[in-house]
Design a protein around this motif. Structure first.
Motif, PDB file in Angstrom:
ATOM      1  N   ALA A  88       0.825  -1.358  -0.037  1.00 37.12           N
ATOM      2  CA  ALA A  88      -0.299   0.072   0.149  1.00 37.12           C
ATOM      3  C   ALA A  88       0.889   1.037  -0.279  1.00 37.12           C
ATOM      4  O   ALA A  88       0.849   2.338  -0.590  1.00 37.12           O
ATOM      5  N   GLY A  89       1.717   1.259   1.155  1.00 39.51           N
ATOM      6  CA  GLY A  89       2.448   2.345   0.742  1.00 39.51           C
ATOM      7  C   GLY A  89       3.694   2.754  -0.491  1.00 39.51           C
ATOM      8  O   GLY A  89       3.210   3.316  -0.501  1.00 39.51           O
TER       9      GLY A  89
ATOM     10  N   ALA B 219      -4.260   1.103  -0.322  1.00 44.43           N
ATOM     11  CA  ALA B 219      -4.289   2.303  -1.456  1.00 44.43           C
ATOM     12  C   ALA B 219      -4.836   3.310  -1.600  1.00 44.43           C
ATOM     13  O   ALA B 219      -5.592   4.293  -1.747  1.00 44.43           O
ATOM     14  N   PHE B 220      -5.505   2.298  -2.446  1.00 42.73           N
ATOM     15  CA  PHE B 220      -6.989   2.737  -3.709  1.00 42.73           C
ATOM     16  C   PHE B 220      -8.366   3.846  -1.798  1.00 42.73           C
ATOM     17  O   PHE B 220      -8.801   4.728  -2.646  1.00 42.73           O
ATOM     18  N   GLY B 221      -8.139   2.098  -0.922  1.00 43.18           N
ATOM     19  CA  GLY B 221      -9.385   3.005   0.125  1.00 43.18           C
ATOM     20  C   GLY B 221      -9.095   4.232   0.206  1.00 43.18           C
ATOM     21  O   GLY B 221      -9.785   4.861   0.248  1.00 43.18           O
ATOM     22  N   LEU B 222      -7.751   4.740   0.458  1.00 43.93           N
ATOM     23  CA  LEU B 222      -7.495   5.544   1.169  1.00 43.93           C
ATOM     24  C   LEU B 222      -7.533   7.067   0.452  1.00 43.93           C
ATOM     25  O   LEU B 222      -8.578   7.985   1.279  1.00 43.93           O
ATOM     26  N   LEU B 223      -7.248   6.419  -0.921  1.00 41.84           N
ATOM     27  CA  LEU B 223      -6.717   7.282  -1.689  1.00 41.84           C
ATOM     28  C   LEU B 223      -8.702   8.033  -1.517  1.00 41.84           C
ATOM     29  O   LEU B 223      -9.265   9.161  -2.138  1.00 41.84           O
TER      30      LEU B 223
ATOM     31  N   ASP C 252     -17.047   1.560  -2.319  1.00 41.32           N
ATOM     32  CA  ASP C 252     -17.218   1.911  -3.871  1.00 41.32           C
ATOM     33  C   ASP C 252     -16.191   1.977  -4.313  1.00 41.32           C
ATOM     34  O   ASP C 252     -16.248   1.086  -5.542  1.00 41.32           O
ATOM     35  N   ALA C 253     -15.790   2.157  -3.720  1.00 46.02           N
ATOM     36  CA  ALA C 253     -13.852   2.444  -4.613  1.00 46.02           C
ATOM     37  C   ALA C 253     -13.464   1.104  -4.519  1.00 46.02           C
ATOM     38  O   ALA C 253     -12.185   1.250  -5.157  1.00 46.02           O
ATOM     39  N   LEU C 254     -13.184   0.285  -3.191  1.00 48.04           N
ATOM     40  CA  LEU C 254     -13.122  -0.696  -3.292  1.00 48.04           C
ATOM     41  C   LEU C 254     -13.478  -1.994  -4.665  1.00 48.04           C
ATOM     42  O   LEU C 254     -12.500  -2.749  -5.006  1.00 48.04           O
ATOM     43  N   LEU C 255     -14.888  -1.538  -4.987  1.00 48.46           N
ATOM     44  CA  LEU C 255     -15.175  -2.220  -5.341  1.00 48.46           C
ATOM     45  C   LEU C 255     -14.811  -1.647  -7.000  1.00 48.46           C
ATOM     46  O   LEU C 255     -14.598  -2.551  -8.300  1.00 48.46           O
ATOM     47  N   GLY C 256     -14.607  -0.537  -7.331  1.00 49.81           N
ATOM     48  CA  GLY C 256     -14.091  -0.351  -8.377  1.00 49.81           C
ATOM     49  C   GLY C 256     -11.835  -1.232  -8.603  1.00 49.81           C
ATOM     50  O   GLY C 256     -12.065  -1.098  -9.923  1.00 49.81           O
TER      51      GLY C 256
END
Lengths: 263, 244
Positions: free
Chosen positions: B10-11, B101-105, B139-143
């Motif tokens: 993630a980092g 990473a994308f979840g945080l973003l 939703d982002a995690l789904l993407g």
């Protein structure tokens, strides 16, 4: 019976890609602690053999053991360092960030980063993005990643490509040092003059190992002066006789050809 | 799975994005600009109040789909994935690292989009705002999960970009943004009812209007999570240590 002094044992390896056969019934042993050069023209199957040994290649037949374990076993993932032919690092990270990421994945401490930076002469570029480096520097970053885990077996696919002669000599000195510390190195190249730096040479052509000898042994057997001439002489001999030496496809290591004969 | 590898991955993904400030700026600002445009178009009508939440749902999904699919395709093509898979990193750690990473973003992205919608565009959120964030992250995690999966079937960046309309547009069309799902032909309504983005838009609509309770929203979130788990399971099957 598993032989502990064997780093790599390949027996009857066959690899097909699509309809073409890349490697057929290939057999090979590599003793621990040796620097073995894998030479041959582009497309002869060097990379496929290396990928088979690190366990990323789909294999159709044969067995490959690395330190007695089947190639690609989970227990080998910390013991085998692999440098792919393409520069497999992240272009959009700095050199240090790349090394830091891979060492975390390997579970190594932060101190290894400076050590491999030093070994590969990259300390001065540690803070630069990989995409801004020259081709030779990029390939050294990729090599540095392979060195991170202090692996027992290093499989290096064309590590010296694009390097100037001084750096190339430095890297070969590094390989020798790693071998002296007990590591086994399998290094591919299509530059024939690198051959003389190995303990043992494997010449490949069209998926076969056409010669397996120490550098001096090879020159004596072919009555030539350089590895390149030796390679050409072997091919000429192969083309004259359809079943050349060593026996086509299957072959065993020449006695005495490994373990320090070239040191 | 190994927590250290997940965090390291993630980092690393976030560090890569950080080196590309233009992408970060586009990621964070574009959703607000588009929401502002929609609000402006429907200034004199009540339409924005209904479709505003749905639009907030679209961005994390679309953006993360694209970013995830292209970055994993790059990993497959550059050899970094092959190298990683010769190391002691689990496939699950790799995928979860990306998801984290994308979840945080997406949390940052949604925070900006929601703040802009509420304070600048006057969107009213009657329900609980934390639920809105939960839905946006899911939703982002789904993407991300669908993007990872799509990258396995694409051989080039061109193909990956084509997957976006193929996988995303039908979900927008059948999700009720243009016509409420209960007014669609039966077959299309049934399909729409099973697509994850429909539920994301329903959930955000419910949070905005405050018409439904938290349980209604949570059921939608669970439904989307089932899709995520399915996509991640399929995606990890496509991450092979051995390739031809």
């Amino acid at each position: 019976m598993v032989n502990k002094s064997m780093a790599v044992e390949v027996d009857g390896l066959t690899v097909r890609r699509g309809k073409s056969t890349v490697l057929e019934d290939l057999t090979l042993d590599v003793h621990a602690g040796a620097v073995v050069g894998l030479l041959g023209p582009s497309g002869c199957g060097k990379s496929t053999l290396m990928r088979s040994i690190v366990g990323t290649q789909v294999v159709h037949a044969g067995s490959i053991r690395v330190f007695g374990e089947p190639a690609g076993s989970a227990s080998l993932r910390r013991r085998v360092g692999y440098m792919t032919q393409s520069v497999s690092v992240y272009d959009d990270l700095t050199v240090r960030q790349n090394l830091d990421y891979f060492r975390k994945v390997l579970g190594a401490g932060p101190e290894v980063v400076d050590r491999v930076l030093d070994l590969t002469d990259l300390s001065g570029t540690a803070a630069q993005l990989v995409e801004n480096l020259s081709g030779g520097q990029r390939s050294r970053v990729s090599l540095a990643v392979a060195l991170l885990g202090e692996p027992d077996l290093l499989v290096l696919d064309e590590p010296t490509v694009g390097l100037d002669p001084v750096l190339r000599a430095d890297l070969w000195a590094l390989f020798r040092r790693l071998a002296a510390d007990g590591a086994t190195l399998l290094v591919s190249s299509h530059v024939m003059d690198e051959a003389t730096r190995c303990d043992r040479l494997l010449l490949m052509r069209e998926g076969d190992i056409i010669a397996d000898d120490s550098p001096n042994g090879l020159l004596e057997a072919t009555g030539t002066e350089t590895a390149e001439e030796a390679f050409l002489a072997l091919i000429a001999g192969q083309d004259r006789a359809p079943s050349p030496r060593p026996a086509h496809g299957r072959h065993r290591q020449v006695p005495g050809a490994s373990e320090g004969s070239g040191q | 799975m190994n927590i250290a590898s997940v965090l390291a991955t993630a980092g690393r993904v976030l560090a890569q994005i950080k080196h590309d400030p233009r992408t970060v700026a586009l990621l964070l600002i574009v959703p607000s600009l588009l929401i502002g445009l929609v609000a402006w178009i429907f200034t004199e009508t009540p339409v924005f109040a209904t479709i505003g939440p749905a639009i907030i749902a679209l961005f994390p999904f679309i953006v993360m789909f694209l970013v995830a699919s292209i970055s994993t395709l790059r990993e497959r093509r550059s050899g970094t994935l092959e190298r990683l898979l010769t190391m002691p990193v689990g496939k699950g750690s790799f995928i979860l690292g990306y998801a984290l990473a994308f979840g945080l973003l997406s949390i940052v992205q949604t925070a900006i989009a929601v703040a802009f919608s509420v304070w600048v565009c006057g969107l009213e959120i009657a329900g609980q705002i934390w639920l809105l964030f939960v839905v946006a992250v899911v939703d982002a995690l789904l993407g991300t999960a669908l993007g990872l999966l799509a990258s396995a079937f694409a051989r080039s960046e061109f193909q990956v970009v084509q997957f976006m309309p193929a996988l995303v547009f039908p979900q927008i069309l059948l999700g009720g943004l243009f016509l409420p799902r209960d007014q669609l032909p039966d077959v299309l309504q049934t399909i729409g009812d099973w697509l994850p983005l429909s539920h994301a838009m329903d959930a955000l609509g419910a949070v905005a209007s405050g018409d439904e309770d938290s349980a209604y929203v949570l059921v939608r979130i669970v439904f989307i999570c089932a899709w995520i788990i399915g996509a991640i399971a399929l995606g990890s099957v496509t991450l092979r240590r051995r390739t031809p």
